[in-house]
Design a protein around this motif. Structure first.
Motif, PDB file in Angstrom:
ATOM      1  N   ARG A  98       0.924  -1.178  -0.211  1.00 31.65           N
ATOM      2  CA  ARG A  98       0.022  -0.008  -0.211  1.00 31.65           C
ATOM      3  C   ARG A  98       1.007   1.222  -0.008  1.00 31.65           C
ATOM      4  N   LEU A  99       0.345   2.414  -0.609  1.00 34.94           N
ATOM      5  CA  LEU A  99       1.039   3.555  -0.601  1.00 34.94           C
ATOM      6  C   LEU A  99       0.611   4.404   0.438  1.00 34.94           C
ATOM      7  N   THR A 100       1.436   5.247   0.972  1.00 35.03           N
ATOM      8  CA  THR A 100       1.150   6.407   1.902  1.00 35.03           C
ATOM      9  C   THR A 100       0.469   7.519   1.342  1.00 35.03           C
ATOM     10  N   ALA A 101      -0.235   8.550   2.077  1.00 32.89           N
ATOM     11  CA  ALA A 101      -0.598   9.655   1.222  1.00 32.89           C
ATOM     12  C   ALA A 101       0.223  10.476   0.692  1.00 32.89           C
ATOM     13  N   SER A 102       1.625  10.607   1.093  1.00 36.50           N
ATOM     14  CA  SER A 102       2.795  11.220   0.398  1.00 36.50           C
ATOM     15  C   SER A 102       3.081  10.421  -0.945  1.00 36.50           C
ATOM     16  N   GLN A 103       3.140   9.350  -0.838  1.00 40.00           N
ATOM     17  CA  GLN A 103       3.531   8.480  -2.055  1.00 40.00           C
ATOM     18  C   GLN A 103       2.352   8.631  -3.005  1.00 40.00           C
ATOM     19  N   TRP A 104       1.188   8.762  -2.645  1.00 41.52           N
ATOM     20  CA  TRP A 104       0.001   8.752  -3.460  1.00 41.52           C
ATOM     21  C   TRP A 104       0.211  10.463  -4.334  1.00 41.52           C
ATOM     22  N   GLU A 105       0.359  11.052  -3.413  1.00 46.40           N
ATOM     23  CA  GLU A 105       0.724  12.786  -4.005  1.00 46.40           C
ATOM     24  C   GLU A 105       2.020  12.765  -4.804  1.00 46.40           C
ATOM     25  N   GLN A 106       3.086  12.045  -4.665  1.00 44.84           N
ATOM     26  CA  GLN A 106       4.263  11.943  -5.664  1.00 44.84           C
ATOM     27  C   GLN A 106       3.790  11.379  -6.793  1.00 44.84           C
ATOM     28  N   ALA A 107       2.891  10.166  -6.592  1.00 45.50           N
ATOM     29  CA  ALA A 107       2.821   9.187  -7.910  1.00 45.50           C
ATOM     30  C   ALA A 107       1.723  10.313  -9.025  1.00 45.50           C
ATOM     31  N   ARG A 108       0.816  11.174  -8.307  1.00 46.03           N
ATOM     32  CA  ARG A 108       0.026  11.962  -9.087  1.00 46.03           C
ATOM     33  C   ARG A 108       0.759  13.073  -9.719  1.00 46.03           C
ATOM     34  N   ALA A 109       1.998  13.745  -8.901  1.00 53.65           N
ATOM     35  CA  ALA A 109       2.909  14.693  -9.235  1.00 53.65           C
ATOM     36  C   ALA A 109       3.477  14.033 -10.722  1.00 53.65           C
ATOM     37  N   ASP A 110       4.107  12.701 -10.537  1.00 56.99           N
ATOM     38  CA  ASP A 110       4.484  12.218 -11.583  1.00 56.99           C
ATOM     39  C   ASP A 110       3.857  12.083 -12.803  1.00 56.99           C
ATOM     40  N   TYR A 111       2.601  11.717 -12.736  1.00 54.14           N
ATOM     41  CA  TYR A 111       1.453  11.475 -13.594  1.00 54.14           C
ATOM     42  C   TYR A 111       1.469  12.982 -14.352  1.00 54.14           C
ATOM     43  N   GLU A 112       1.137  13.730 -13.630  1.00 56.42           N
ATOM     44  CA  GLU A 112       0.600  15.041 -14.024  1.00 56.42           C
ATOM     45  C   GLU A 112       1.631  16.168 -14.623  1.00 56.42           C
ATOM     46  N   VAL A 113       2.817  16.147 -14.067  1.00 61.53           N
ATOM     47  CA  VAL A 113       3.989  17.011 -14.126  1.00 61.53           C
ATOM     48  C   VAL A 113       4.803  16.414 -15.136  1.00 61.53           C
ATOM     49  N   ARG A 114       5.265  15.042 -14.934  1.00 62.73           N
ATOM     50  CA  ARG A 114       6.202  14.354 -15.694  1.00 62.73           C
ATOM     51  C   ARG A 114       5.632  13.719 -17.245  1.00 62.73           C
ATOM     52  N   GLY A 115       4.263  13.530 -16.791  1.00 67.77           N
ATOM     53  CA  GLY A 115       3.381  12.859 -17.859  1.00 67.77           C
ATOM     54  C   GLY A 115       3.705  11.542 -18.167  1.00 67.77           C
ATOM     55  N   ILE A 116       4.383  10.797 -17.132  1.00 66.19           N
ATOM     56  CA  ILE A 116       4.514   9.302 -17.245  1.00 66.19           C
ATOM     57  C   ILE A 116       3.333   8.578 -17.252  1.00 66.19           C
ATOM     58  N   SER A 117       2.928   7.389 -17.677  1.00 69.24           N
ATOM     59  CA  SER A 117       1.671   6.522 -17.904  1.00 69.24           C
ATOM     60  C   SER A 117       1.551   5.918 -16.686  1.00 69.24           C
TER      61      SER A 117
ATOM     62  N   VAL B  56      -3.818   2.122  -9.338  1.00 74.81           N
ATOM     63  CA  VAL B  56      -3.445   3.581  -9.882  1.00 74.81           C
ATOM     64  C   VAL B  56      -4.707   4.103 -10.626  1.00 74.81           C
ATOM     65  N   SER B  57      -4.928   3.337 -11.456  1.00 75.77           N
ATOM     66  CA  SER B  57      -5.892   3.653 -12.511  1.00 75.77           C
ATOM     67  C   SER B  57      -7.287   4.025 -11.691  1.00 75.77           C
ATOM     68  N   ARG B  58      -7.735   3.317 -10.598  1.00 78.56           N
ATOM     69  CA  ARG B  58      -8.771   3.561  -9.968  1.00 78.56           C
ATOM     70  C   ARG B  58      -8.634   5.186  -9.132  1.00 78.56           C
ATOM     71  N   ARG B  59      -7.609   5.196  -8.544  1.00 77.70           N
ATOM     72  CA  ARG B  59      -7.292   6.383  -7.982  1.00 77.70           C
ATOM     73  C   ARG B  59      -7.099   7.786  -8.913  1.00 77.70           C
ATOM     74  N   ALA B  60      -6.555   7.470  -9.830  1.00 78.90           N
ATOM     75  CA  ALA B  60      -6.584   8.615 -10.892  1.00 78.90           C
ATOM     76  C   ALA B  60      -7.847   9.074 -11.490  1.00 78.90           C
ATOM     77  N   ARG B  61      -8.869   8.027 -11.699  1.00 77.00           N
ATOM     78  CA  ARG B  61     -10.327   8.293 -12.166  1.00 77.00           C
ATOM     79  C   ARG B  61     -10.731   8.963 -10.978  1.00 77.00           C
ATOM     80  N   ALA B  62     -10.809   8.613  -9.736  1.00 77.33           N
ATOM     81  CA  ALA B  62     -11.571   8.804  -8.706  1.00 77.33           C
ATOM     82  C   ALA B  62     -11.128  10.395  -8.519  1.00 77.33           C
ATOM     83  N   GLU B  63      -9.826  10.794  -8.383  1.00 74.36           N
ATOM     84  CA  GLU B  63      -9.369  12.159  -7.949  1.00 74.36           C
ATOM     85  C   GLU B  63      -9.288  12.889  -9.092  1.00 74.36           C
TER      86      GLU B  63
END
Length: 185
Positions: free
Chosen positions: A3-22, A37-44
């Motif tokens: 499981r990821l911590t809240a901080s890790q999820w924030e960094q994952a989102r930053a990687d996706y939105e800022v870096r543009g990684i898949s 990751v897909s569920r979280r991305a869709r939900a947020e």
């Protein structure tokens, strides 16, 4: 897969939105299932690469600022001070100077806490002097005789105990006040 911590999820989102990684690359990087990751991305409401333009604009602005600083360093001191005054006046007119001062003060405090020696603190003080031109009237010129110079030299030799280096917090206050000893312009 963990499981990821809240901080890790924030960094994952930053990687996706800022870096543009898949999403798949995000999942591999953080060791979780792509479906999670897909569920979280869709939900947020994550959007891939949404902030890449902002990052590119910031890089361009930093490069432009570095170029301007390089050009500024080649100017005579009096012209640099006048240029800095004009920039401050325009920023103040646009209501941006106060936020800039707060940002610079915060950075100065961070740097002062990282300072490990009196030389580091002195460097910070001198940097502030170079960034902020004197707001006071120029000093009147005085004439000093050879005898006065000799007396001043003798007095300086008599006082050979160096002052104790300032503490980081005291130095920050002095830097922000522009009053660290030994920084006479």
């Amino acid at each position: 897969m963990g499981r990821l911590t809240a901080s890790q999820w924030e960094q994952a989102r930053a990687d996706y939105e800022v870096r543009g990684i898949s999403l798949g690359d995000v999942a591999r990087t953080y060791g979780v299932a792509t479906s999670s990751v897909s569920r979280r991305a869709r939900a947020e409401g994550w959007t891939q690469g949404r902030l890449q333009d902002l990052a590119a604009r910031k890089v361009a602005a930093v490069k432009e600022m570095a170029e301007v600083e390089t050009q500024t360093q080649d100017l005579p001191l009096r012209i640099r001070h006048t240029l800095q005054s004009v920039v401050e006046e325009r920023l103040q007119a646009e209501g941006m100077l106060a936020s800039l001062d707060v940002a610079l003060a915060a950075k100065a405090i961070t740097l002062a806490h990282q300072a490990t020696s009196a030389a580091d603190i002195e460097t910070l003080s001198r940097a502030r002097k170079n960034l902020a031109p004197a707001q006071q009237a120029p000093a009147q010129q005085t004439t000093v005789t050879v005898n006065q110079q000799a007396q001043a030299g003798a007095a300086a030799e008599a006082v050979s105990i160096p002052p104790a280096p300032p503490t980081p917090e005291g130095a920050v206050r002095a830097v922000l006040r522009g009053a660290l000893e030994g920084d006479e312009a």
